[in-house]
Scaffold this motif. Structure first.
Motif, PDB file in Angstrom:
ATOM      1  N   GLU A  31       0.827  -1.190   0.000  1.00  0.00           N
ATOM      2  CA  GLU A  31       0.000   0.000   0.000  1.00  0.00           C
ATOM      3  C   GLU A  31       0.870   1.252   0.000  1.00  0.00           C
ATOM      4  O   GLU A  31       1.979   1.258   0.507  1.00  0.00           O
ATOM      5  CB  GLU A  31      -0.921   0.024   1.222  1.00  0.00           C
ATOM      6  CG  GLU A  31      -2.080  -0.961   1.146  1.00  0.00           C
ATOM      7  CD  GLU A  31      -1.648  -2.385   1.404  1.00  0.00           C
ATOM      8  OE1 GLU A  31      -2.163  -3.277   0.713  1.00  0.00           O
ATOM      9  OE2 GLU A  31      -0.801  -2.604   2.266  1.00  0.00           O
ATOM     10  N   GLY A  32       0.324   2.320  -0.556  1.00  0.00           N
ATOM     11  CA  GLY A  32       1.027   3.593  -0.565  1.00  0.00           C
ATOM     12  C   GLY A  32       0.065   4.720  -0.858  1.00  0.00           C
ATOM     13  O   GLY A  32      -1.100   4.673  -0.491  1.00  0.00           O
ATOM     14  N   ILE A  33       0.550   5.763  -1.541  1.00  0.00           N
ATOM     15  CA  ILE A  33      -0.290   6.934  -1.788  1.00  0.00           C
ATOM     16  C   ILE A  33      -0.767   7.018  -3.232  1.00  0.00           C
ATOM     17  O   ILE A  33      -1.630   7.819  -3.546  1.00  0.00           O
ATOM     18  CB  ILE A  33       0.456   8.238  -1.420  1.00  0.00           C
ATOM     19  CG1 ILE A  33       1.696   8.440  -2.300  1.00  0.00           C
ATOM     20  CG2 ILE A  33       0.795   8.235   0.064  1.00  0.00           C
ATOM     21  CD1 ILE A  33       2.344   9.800  -2.134  1.00  0.00           C
ATOM     22  N   GLY A  34      -0.196   6.230  -4.137  1.00  0.00           N
ATOM     23  CA  GLY A  34      -0.634   6.262  -5.524  1.00  0.00           C
ATOM     24  C   GLY A  34      -0.065   7.447  -6.274  1.00  0.00           C
ATOM     25  O   GLY A  34      -0.803   8.307  -6.750  1.00  0.00           O
ATOM     26  N   ALA A  35       1.267   7.525  -6.352  1.00  0.00           N
ATOM     27  CA  ALA A  35       1.917   8.621  -7.069  1.00  0.00           C
ATOM     28  C   ALA A  35       3.171   8.101  -7.749  1.00  0.00           C
ATOM     29  O   ALA A  35       3.880   7.259  -7.196  1.00  0.00           O
ATOM     30  CB  ALA A  35       2.273   9.757  -6.113  1.00  0.00           C
ATOM     31  N   VAL A  36       3.440   8.607  -8.932  1.00  0.00           N
ATOM     32  CA  VAL A  36       4.698   8.307  -9.613  1.00  0.00           C
ATOM     33  C   VAL A  36       5.654   9.445  -9.289  1.00  0.00           C
ATOM     34  O   VAL A  36       5.363  10.618  -9.541  1.00  0.00           O
ATOM     35  CB  VAL A  36       4.501   8.190 -11.134  1.00  0.00           C
ATOM     36  CG1 VAL A  36       5.833   7.936 -11.817  1.00  0.00           C
ATOM     37  CG2 VAL A  36       3.535   7.051 -11.449  1.00  0.00           C
ATOM     38  N   LEU A  37       6.780   9.085  -8.692  1.00  0.00           N
ATOM     39  CA  LEU A  37       7.762  10.078  -8.254  1.00  0.00           C
ATOM     40  C   LEU A  37       9.017   9.985  -9.106  1.00  0.00           C
ATOM     41  O   LEU A  37       9.333   8.942  -9.649  1.00  0.00           O
ATOM     42  CB  LEU A  37       8.127   9.849  -6.787  1.00  0.00           C
ATOM     43  CG  LEU A  37       6.973   9.793  -5.780  1.00  0.00           C
ATOM     44  CD1 LEU A  37       7.523   9.570  -4.376  1.00  0.00           C
ATOM     45  CD2 LEU A  37       6.144  11.066  -5.839  1.00  0.00           C
ATOM     46  N   GLN A  38       9.729  11.100  -9.179  1.00  0.00           N
ATOM     47  CA  GLN A  38      11.006  11.088  -9.867  1.00  0.00           C
ATOM     48  C   GLN A  38      12.034  11.800  -9.009  1.00  0.00           C
ATOM     49  O   GLN A  38      11.717  12.710  -8.240  1.00  0.00           O
ATOM     50  CB  GLN A  38      10.910  11.748 -11.246  1.00  0.00           C
ATOM     51  CG  GLN A  38      10.683  13.239 -11.229  1.00  0.00           C
ATOM     52  CD  GLN A  38      10.576  13.817 -12.627  1.00  0.00           C
ATOM     53  OE1 GLN A  38      10.111  13.160 -13.548  1.00  0.00           O
ATOM     54  NE2 GLN A  38      11.007  15.051 -12.792  1.00  0.00           N
ATOM     55  N   ARG A  50      -3.005   5.943   3.492  1.00  0.00           N
ATOM     56  CA  ARG A  50      -2.521   4.924   2.567  1.00  0.00           C
ATOM     57  C   ARG A  50      -3.635   3.929   2.220  1.00  0.00           C
ATOM     58  O   ARG A  50      -4.491   3.622   3.048  1.00  0.00           O
ATOM     59  CB  ARG A  50      -1.345   4.153   3.162  1.00  0.00           C
ATOM     60  CG  ARG A  50      -0.119   5.001   3.486  1.00  0.00           C
ATOM     61  CD  ARG A  50       0.958   4.129   4.081  1.00  0.00           C
ATOM     62  NE  ARG A  50       2.187   4.841   4.385  1.00  0.00           N
ATOM     63  CZ  ARG A  50       2.555   5.244   5.593  1.00  0.00           C
ATOM     64  NH1 ARG A  50       1.740   5.020   6.625  1.00  0.00           N
ATOM     65  NH2 ARG A  50       3.706   5.864   5.784  1.00  0.00           N
ATOM     66  N   ASP A  51      -3.569   3.426   0.997  1.00  0.00           N
ATOM     67  CA  ASP A  51      -4.556   2.440   0.576  1.00  0.00           C
ATOM     68  C   ASP A  51      -4.036   1.733  -0.655  1.00  0.00           C
ATOM     69  O   ASP A  51      -3.033   2.134  -1.255  1.00  0.00           O
ATOM     70  CB  ASP A  51      -5.893   3.113   0.276  1.00  0.00           C
ATOM     71  CG  ASP A  51      -7.075   2.154   0.367  1.00  0.00           C
ATOM     72  OD1 ASP A  51      -6.832   0.933   0.502  1.00  0.00           O
ATOM     73  OD2 ASP A  51      -8.223   2.617   0.306  1.00  0.00           O
ATOM     74  N   THR A  52      -4.737   0.676  -1.033  1.00  0.00           N
ATOM     75  CA  THR A  52      -4.459  -0.028  -2.269  1.00  0.00           C
ATOM     76  C   THR A  52      -5.446   0.458  -3.323  1.00  0.00           C
ATOM     77  O   THR A  52      -6.619   0.661  -3.024  1.00  0.00           O
ATOM     78  CB  THR A  52      -4.627  -1.549  -2.086  1.00  0.00           C
ATOM     79  OG1 THR A  52      -3.720  -1.987  -1.065  1.00  0.00           O
ATOM     80  CG2 THR A  52      -4.306  -2.289  -3.372  1.00  0.00           C
ATOM     81  N   VAL A  53      -4.968   0.637  -4.546  1.00  0.00           N
ATOM     82  CA  VAL A  53      -5.864   1.015  -5.631  1.00  0.00           C
ATOM     83  C   VAL A  53      -6.491  -0.253  -6.192  1.00  0.00           C
ATOM     84  O   VAL A  53      -5.809  -1.110  -6.740  1.00  0.00           O
ATOM     85  CB  VAL A  53      -5.118   1.768  -6.745  1.00  0.00           C
ATOM     86  CG1 VAL A  53      -6.083   2.160  -7.851  1.00  0.00           C
ATOM     87  CG2 VAL A  53      -4.433   2.998  -6.179  1.00  0.00           C
ATOM     88  N   HIS A  54      -7.788  -0.401  -6.027  1.00  0.00           N
ATOM     89  CA  HIS A  54      -8.490  -1.588  -6.498  1.00  0.00           C
ATOM     90  C   HIS A  54      -9.027  -1.374  -7.905  1.00  0.00           C
ATOM     91  O   HIS A  54      -9.322  -0.254  -8.310  1.00  0.00           O
ATOM     92  CB  HIS A  54      -9.640  -1.936  -5.551  1.00  0.00           C
ATOM     93  CG  HIS A  54      -9.195  -2.205  -4.148  1.00  0.00           C
ATOM     94  ND1 HIS A  54      -8.504  -3.335  -3.795  1.00  0.00           N
ATOM     95  CD2 HIS A  54      -9.335  -1.468  -3.015  1.00  0.00           C
ATOM     96  CE1 HIS A  54      -8.242  -3.292  -2.494  1.00  0.00           C
ATOM     97  NE2 HIS A  54      -8.731  -2.175  -2.001  1.00  0.00           N
ATOM     98  N   LEU A  55      -9.184  -2.464  -8.637  1.00  0.00           N
ATOM     99  CA  LEU A  55      -9.649  -2.397 -10.018  1.00  0.00           C
ATOM    100  C   LEU A  55     -10.990  -1.694 -10.121  1.00  0.00           C
ATOM    101  O   LEU A  55     -11.214  -0.861 -10.997  1.00  0.00           O
ATOM    102  CB  LEU A  55      -9.746  -3.808 -10.608  1.00  0.00           C
ATOM    103  CG  LEU A  55     -10.155  -3.917 -12.074  1.00  0.00           C
ATOM    104  CD1 LEU A  55      -9.177  -3.182 -12.972  1.00  0.00           C
ATOM    105  CD2 LEU A  55     -10.250  -5.377 -12.488  1.00  0.00           C
ATOM    106  N   GLU A  56     -11.884  -2.009  -9.179  1.00  0.00           N
ATOM    107  CA  GLU A  56     -13.219  -1.415  -9.273  1.00  0.00           C
ATOM    108  C   GLU A  56     -13.184   0.098  -9.062  1.00  0.00           C
ATOM    109  O   GLU A  56     -14.042   0.829  -9.550  1.00  0.00           O
ATOM    110  CB  GLU A  56     -14.173  -2.054  -8.259  1.00  0.00           C
ATOM    111  CG  GLU A  56     -13.733  -1.978  -6.807  1.00  0.00           C
ATOM    112  CD  GLU A  56     -12.896  -3.183  -6.382  1.00  0.00           C
ATOM    113  OE1 GLU A  56     -12.802  -3.436  -5.181  1.00  0.00           O
ATOM    114  OE2 GLU A  56     -12.337  -3.865  -7.274  1.00  0.00           O
TER     115      GLU A  56
END
Length: 692
Positions: free
Chosen positions: A246-253, A338-344
């Motif tokens: 789990e995390g925050i759902g961001a692409v970091l560079q 924090r959470d998991t991104v679910h398909l739905e």
């Protein structure tokens, strides 16, 4: 050239420079040396790339020169460590690295990196010794400045020039914290901790880190997506693909010593929370709602990600500096669960917006928002008749919208970074009868055409595809095909421009992500680098020079191949000028569009500054002026909408910076204007548009 690496913080790594810390393989008190196994690995990587990469480059003396420059720039983009004497010393490799690469000789890689470590230690020792003198070591009334972007600066002439630069950099760090209203004692303690931590981390580099950095300086000359992953990085990449943490759902560079947000994962925690946005820089991370903020400036990307990850439902605090704060340095703290991104949660959604045309009856416009192109592959393989996919869901939503008697349809692909290629192909088929959808060209020059062979057409009415700079890959394939077929109008911003295909190749130890193919539209133009150009453009707060394929170093260029035969579904082009003029008339009267345009101008003005003042009174005045400008713009927009005005700039911190991020937000002004354009098109072109 920017030193860049990416992480998907939904869970894990996409690509990164060095790998994990561990016990360093060293010689002579901290001098890193190559292990014999990496000599063979380097030759394997070179063979893979020479035989399989989409772009053929001669590994010769000219390449050797570029390789040396790229390696030194990747290590020291800000020109804060190496001196001209170092550069002169390493010039002996300008015509040798090509031969060294072919022979697996890594001497230069480790020699240059060890000098970088030496200079980094010297810089940190200087910072710590200066801080020992207290903040009295700085004259904040003195008129002097620091260049913001130093990548084009010459190397420092000598150690004295370097120390003068280090002194200014430290003074700027202290001043930035003063502008965030921190006291001098706290500032000294925080900076001492920052540099002491960085010093400890220097001792944790290991030989595999150096090998990965060096090989990625090589692969990076081919394109930014071809990367070598050492074993630890490969493990993180696999975790990412499984979506198991789990995390925050961001692409970091990673950019210089900062961690920068590249994009947010649709429907992820950060996207839902609404305060974090692309181009923000993360300078601190805290655990829990009240945990201490750990300074992460100068940290490696994988370690920042490790702090951001955590159990589902737990809170992480992020101390961020916005793009506007680059010139004054103040920061703010936000909290994300924090959470998991679910398909739905990423599934397509629909709604209906009633739109009144110019003096005409109200039209019902369907909206389908598609955050990503998804397919539940495992459920499909298991024979589950109800498996989820973008195409299946969109077909169902279109059927529901037809029952609501819609007059037109908007497909919203904003922030959709791609996903399943096959879904982009089959979803295009919902809007055409049969025909080609995309071309794929390999490194060998072979071209394969993917087609929709299903003659059924789920929707044949008026259509708009809404995109922005963060629409990428599969989104661009769909939008490009709709535009080529003249099946619909594309509205929004120039898209990302991700038009290449990568595969993973095992190399012992580690893996190689290799660019092997490019996407081309059926009209012959690539989606690579240029992306899809909208028929009608909207203002954007994102700068294309900061975000997108064209912003990445050595991105493969846009080009064309032969078109394939396809039948257009009409001719929209004659209507574009009139539609654009009507859009401009509305936009000129819209407070929301004025807000976007003026905010972008304000950001561009701040970004254009080449020097940052180190005089405290000047900086405070600049910060106050910038805050006042932002508050005026926000309140002007609020006044037009009949909302309560904000009293101070600090009140903006409590407002989501992603003003229109809710799915589906029917009050989103860009979405509303898109539906107005569609209604204009229906009323203008309806007599000549064929409908099934």
């Amino acid at each position: 050239m920017k030193k860049i690496a990416y992480f998907l913080v939904t869970i894990a790594v996409l690509a990164l420079p060095p790998s994990s810390f561990g016990k360093a393989a060293t010689l002579n008190h901290g001098i890193l040396a190559a292990e014999p196994k990496y000599s063979e690995t380097s030759k394997k990587i070179i063979d893979y790339i020479r035989l399989g990469h989409y772009q053929h480059l001669e590994i010769d003396d000219e390449f050797s020169t570029k390789m040396l420059d790229h390696y030194m720039e990747n290590l020291d983009r800000s020109r804060s460590y190496f001196t001209q004497a170092d550069a002169n010393e390493f010039a002996v490799y300008r015509d040798r690295l090509d031969d060294d690469l072919k022979n697996g000789d890594l001497t230069a890689a480790y020699r240059i990196f060890n000098r970088y470590l030496q200079r980094t230690r010297e810089r940190l020792e200087f910072m710590l010794s200066t801080l020992d003198q207290g903040t009295d070591a700085f004259d904040f009334d003195k008129t002097e400045s620091l260049r913001i972007d130093r990548d084009k600066e010459p190397w420092a002439a000598d150690k004295t020039e370097l120390e003068n630069l280090w002194h200014k950099q430290l003074k700027n760090a202290v001043l930035s914290m003063r502008l965030s209203e921190k006291q001098d004692q706290e500032i000294s303690e925080k900076l001492m901790s920052r540099y002491q931590t960085q010093m400890k981390r220097l001792e944790q580099f290991k030989t595999s880190d150096v090998f990965q950095i060096y090989m990625n300086a090589f692969t990076g000359l081919y394109d930014p997506h071809t990367r070598y992953f050492n074993p630890r990085t490969s493990e993180n990449f696999a975790i990412n693909m499984k979506l198991s943490l789990e995390g925050i759902g961001a692409v970091l560079q990673s950019e210089e010593e900062f961690t920068k947000v590249l994009r947010l994962v649709p429907a992820g925690p950060a996207d839902t929370q609404g305060q974090l946005k692309p181009t923000d820089r993360i300078v601190g991370v805290g655990q829990g709602a009240n945990g201490d903020i750990v300074d992460v400036v100068g940290w490696r990307l994988d370690d920042v990600v490790a702090l951001i990850r955590g159990p589902k439902g737990s809170i992480v605090q992020l101390e961020i500096m916005t793009a506007e704060a680059k010139t004054h340095g103040s920061s703010t703290i936000i909290s994300i669960t924090r959470d998991t991104v679910h398909l739905e949660e990423q599934a397509a959604k629909m709604d209906v917006l009633e739109v009144k045309g110019k003096g005409l009856a109200t039209s019902r416009i369907g909206i389908i928002d598609i955050p990503t192109f998804y397919s539940d592959y495992h459920a499909q393989q298991a024979g589950d008749p109800s498996y989820k996919s973008t195409t299946r869901d969109v077909r169902r939503l279109i059927s529901e919208l037809k029952q609501k008697h819609i007059d037109g349809l908007v497909i919203d692909l904003r922030n959709n970074s791609g996903g399943s290629l096959s879904e982009a192909v089959t979803m295009t088929g919902l809007f055409i009868k049969t025909g080609p959808t995309v071309q794929i060209r390999t490194a060998r020059g072979e071209t394969r055409v993917l087609e929709d062979r299903d003659p059924s057409q789920a929707y044949s009415g008026p259509l708009i595809v809404l995109v922005n700079r963060l629409s990428a890959s599969a989104s661009e394939i769909f939008a490009g095909a709709i535009q080529d077929y003249q099946r619909g109008i594309v509205v929004g911003n120039q898209t990302f421009g991700k038009g290449t295909v990568q595969s993973l190749q095992p190399v012992n130890p580690g893996q190689l992500k290799l660019t092997q193919s490019k996407f081309y539209r059926i009209s012959g133009g690539s989606t690579q680098n240029r992306g899809v150009i909208p028929d009608i453009a909207f203002p954007s707060l994102l700068d294309n020079s900061d975000i997108g394929e064209s912003a990445l170093p050595n991105a493969l260029p846009w080009d064309t191949i032969s078109t394939v035969y396809y039948r257009k579904y009409g001719d929209i082009k004659p209507w574009i000028d009139e539609l654009h003029q009507r859009h401009q008339n509305r936009a000129s009267q819209s407070a929301d569009f004025e807000y976007l345009v003026e905010t972008r101008k304000l950001r561009d003005t701040l970004k254009s500054k080449e020097l940052i003042s180190l005089n405290e009174s000047v900086r405070r005045e600049e910060k106050s002026h910038s805050a006042s400008d932002q508050l005026k713009l926000e309140n002007k927009r609020r006044a037009a909408a009949g909302k309560e005005l904000l009293k101070t700039h600090s009140d903006l911190k409590d407002e989501p910076t992603n003003q229109y991020g809710n799915r589906i937000d029917l009050e989103d002004p860009l979405l509303q204007e898109t539906t107005q354009i569609l209604v204009d098109y229906i009323n203008l072109a309806l007599p000549t548009v064929a409908h099934n």
